[in-house]
Design a protein around this motif. Structure first.
Motif, mmCIF file in Angstrom:
data_model
loop_
_atom_site.group_PDB
_atom_site.id
_atom_site.type_symbol
_atom_site.label_atom_id
_atom_site.label_comp_id
_atom_site.label_asym_id
_atom_site.label_seq_id
_atom_site.Cartn_x
_atom_site.Cartn_y
_atom_site.Cartn_z
ATOM 1 N N ALA A 9 28.408 -41.792 8.402
ATOM 2 C CA ALA A 9 28.552 -40.990 9.626
ATOM 3 C C ALA A 9 28.298 -41.845 10.869
ATOM 4 C CB ALA A 9 27.578 -39.807 9.576
ATOM 5 N N GLU A 10 27.291 -42.737 10.779
ATOM 6 C CA GLU A 10 27.017 -43.601 11.922
ATOM 7 C C GLU A 10 28.185 -44.552 12.181
ATOM 8 O OE1 GLU A 10 23.383 -45.522 11.050
ATOM 9 O OE2 GLU A 10 22.115 -43.778 11.543
ATOM 10 N N ALA A 11 28.780 -45.091 11.060
ATOM 11 C CA ALA A 11 29.925 -45.996 11.218
ATOM 12 C C ALA A 11 31.118 -45.256 11.830
ATOM 13 C CB ALA A 11 30.299 -46.598 9.862
ATOM 14 N N GLN A 12 31.368 -44.031 11.325
ATOM 15 C CA GLN A 12 32.462 -43.242 11.875
ATOM 16 C C GLN A 12 32.212 -42.898 13.341
ATOM 17 O OE1 GLN A 12 32.849 -39.856 9.300
ATOM 18 N NE2 GLN A 12 33.801 -41.019 7.632
ATOM 19 N N SER A 13 30.934 -42.598 13.652
ATOM 20 C CA SER A 13 30.609 -42.288 15.041
ATOM 21 C C SER A 13 30.842 -43.502 15.936
ATOM 22 C CB SER A 13 29.150 -41.826 15.128
ATOM 23 O OG SER A 13 28.781 -41.578 16.462
ATOM 24 N N LYS A 14 30.443 -44.692 15.435
ATOM 25 C CA LYS A 14 30.665 -45.914 16.220
ATOM 26 C C LYS A 14 32.155 -46.174 16.405
ATOM 27 C CE LYS A 14 26.367 -48.237 14.931
ATOM 28 N NZ LYS A 14 25.763 -49.392 14.224
ATOM 29 N N ASN A 15 32.933 -45.979 15.295
ATOM 30 C CA ASN A 15 34.390 -46.178 15.396
ATOM 31 C C ASN A 15 35.007 -45.193 16.378
ATOM 32 O OD1 ASN A 15 34.308 -48.261 13.550
ATOM 33 N ND2 ASN A 15 34.709 -46.938 11.792
ATOM 34 N N MET A 16 34.541 -43.934 16.314
ATOM 35 C CA MET A 16 35.078 -42.913 17.211
ATOM 36 C C MET A 16 34.758 -43.257 18.660
ATOM 37 S SD MET A 16 36.805 -40.159 17.407
ATOM 38 C CE MET A 16 36.766 -39.535 15.724
ATOM 39 N N LYS A 17 33.513 -43.692 18.897
ATOM 40 C CA LYS A 17 33.145 -44.073 20.264
ATOM 41 C C LYS A 17 33.971 -45.272 20.735
ATOM 42 C CE LYS A 17 28.397 -42.355 20.078
ATOM 43 N NZ LYS A 17 26.958 -42.716 20.113
ATOM 44 N N PHE A 18 34.196 -46.242 19.787
ATOM 45 C CA PHE A 18 34.982 -47.412 20.152
ATOM 46 C C PHE A 18 36.419 -47.022 20.497
ATOM 47 C CE2 PHE A 18 37.998 -50.676 18.684
ATOM 48 C CZ PHE A 18 37.660 -51.710 19.529
ATOM 49 N N LEU A 19 37.019 -46.118 19.662
ATOM 50 C CA LEU A 19 38.387 -45.680 19.916
ATOM 51 C C LEU A 19 38.481 -44.891 21.223
ATOM 52 C CD1 LEU A 19 39.479 -44.643 16.314
ATOM 53 C CD2 LEU A 19 40.211 -46.655 17.593
ATOM 54 N N GLU A 20 37.470 -44.030 21.467
ATOM 55 C CA GLU A 20 37.483 -43.269 22.710
ATOM 56 C C GLU A 20 37.394 -44.210 23.914
ATOM 57 O OE1 GLU A 20 34.271 -40.583 22.382
ATOM 58 O OE2 GLU A 20 35.337 -39.143 21.091
ATOM 59 N N ALA A 21 36.509 -45.219 23.803
ATOM 60 C CA ALA A 21 36.394 -46.175 24.895
ATOM 61 C C ALA A 21 37.685 -46.978 25.064
ATOM 62 C CB ALA A 21 35.215 -47.119 24.630
#
Length: 289
Positions: free
Chosen positions: A183-195
């Motif tokens: 979940a943390e990895a997905q959250s980081k990926n999601m934040k990276f994609l959003e950014a």
């Protein structure tokens, strides 16, 4: 009047007075330990005092009874001693060593069995009582062993269950850690994609602003091209019923003059619509996908 006042006095004060006198008697010349004087402590000390006084009375009664029994036993011993010495001429010094030993064993057995006298009937009754007590004790021991065995089995089962639960909890914790890491990895990926998306939007907007500043036609911007694409799709969708209608006219008999006139009219409309679409397409400088 004084008696009436005493009868109607404060119960707490009366208890405190009794407790104080009892403590002074208990500690004698030693100072009474300091304690917090309130209703609760006085009530507790009063209960302890009453219990001690009752116990002292029971002990005194027991001592008096034992003294009385001792006096009776001594009198009875003197009586039998007189009979043995005067009537039979037997004394402790006149008995043989073996007889003295047997007599001592008889006395010890009587004391151990707690018999009233040394008659055979008393010994038999005492032995029967001890045998019955032995059987009862043995039965209780067997019952206790059975209870112990049952409790041991239950305890073993509970320990095994506890170990299984600990293993399940450990597995669950590991699984939760893995899921948490995912979940943390997905959250980081999601934040990276959003950014990244936000950055791309800003860069596209900046690029469009730069192109517009350099004189680029507004119709060639990304937003304008997307709008033209949507309009083109709407025109093509609007053209579909006309194509279907034209196809239906192809099946009409060519020999009917009226049908020919209608077909020609529809062909003219269709041709005009095609020309309009061609002009719209040619006006778009980029190939739209």
């Amino acid at each position: 009047m004084a008696a009436a006042g005493a009868a109607g006095g404060d119960p707490f004060q009366e208890k405190l007075t009794r407790v104080t006198l009892w403590l002074k008697k208990l500690y004698e010349n030693v100072p009474i330990p300091v304690y917090e004087v309130n209703e609760r402590t006085v009530d507790i000390l009063h209960e302890v005092m009453e219990f001690n006084e009752e116990t002292d009375r029971d002990v005194m009664l027991l001592i008096e009874d034992m003294k009385d029994q001792t006096s009776k036993y001594e009198a009875e011993a003197d009586y039998w001693k007189d009979i043995l010495e005067k009537s039979l001429g037997l004394s402790k010094g006149s008995l043989s060593e073996e007889a003295t030993k047997d007599l001592s064993d008889l006395v010890e057995s009587a004391v151990e069995l707690e018999v009233e006298d040394t008659s055979l009937s008393s010994f038999y009754c005492a032995i029967d009582d001890m045998t019955l007590e032995l059987y009862e004790t043995k039965s209780e021991n067997e019952e206790m062993e059975l209870k112990y065995k049952t409790l041991k089995e239950k305890l073993t089962s509970a320990l095994m269950m506890e170990k299984r639960l600990e293993k399940d909890i450990e597995k669950l914790e590991k699984s939760q850690e893995v899921q948490k890491a995912k979940a943390e990895a997905q959250s980081k990926n999601m934040k990276f994609l959003e950014a990244k998306c936000k950055d791309m939007r800003i860069r596209i907007s900046d690029a469009e602003d730069q192109l517009v500043a350099r004189g680029l036609d507004q119709s060639l911007t990304h937003e304008a091209l997307m709008k033209l694409s949507e309009e083109l799709a709407a025109l093509r969708k609007k053209n579909e019923p006309l194509k279907m209608e034209r196809a239906s006219y192809h099946d009409l008999p060519p020999s009917i003059p009226l049908a020919q006139v209608m077909v020609e009219e529809e062909r003219r409309k269709l041709k005009a619509l095609d020309e309009e679409l061609t002009r719209e397409i040619e006006a778009v400088p980029f190939e739209l996908t």
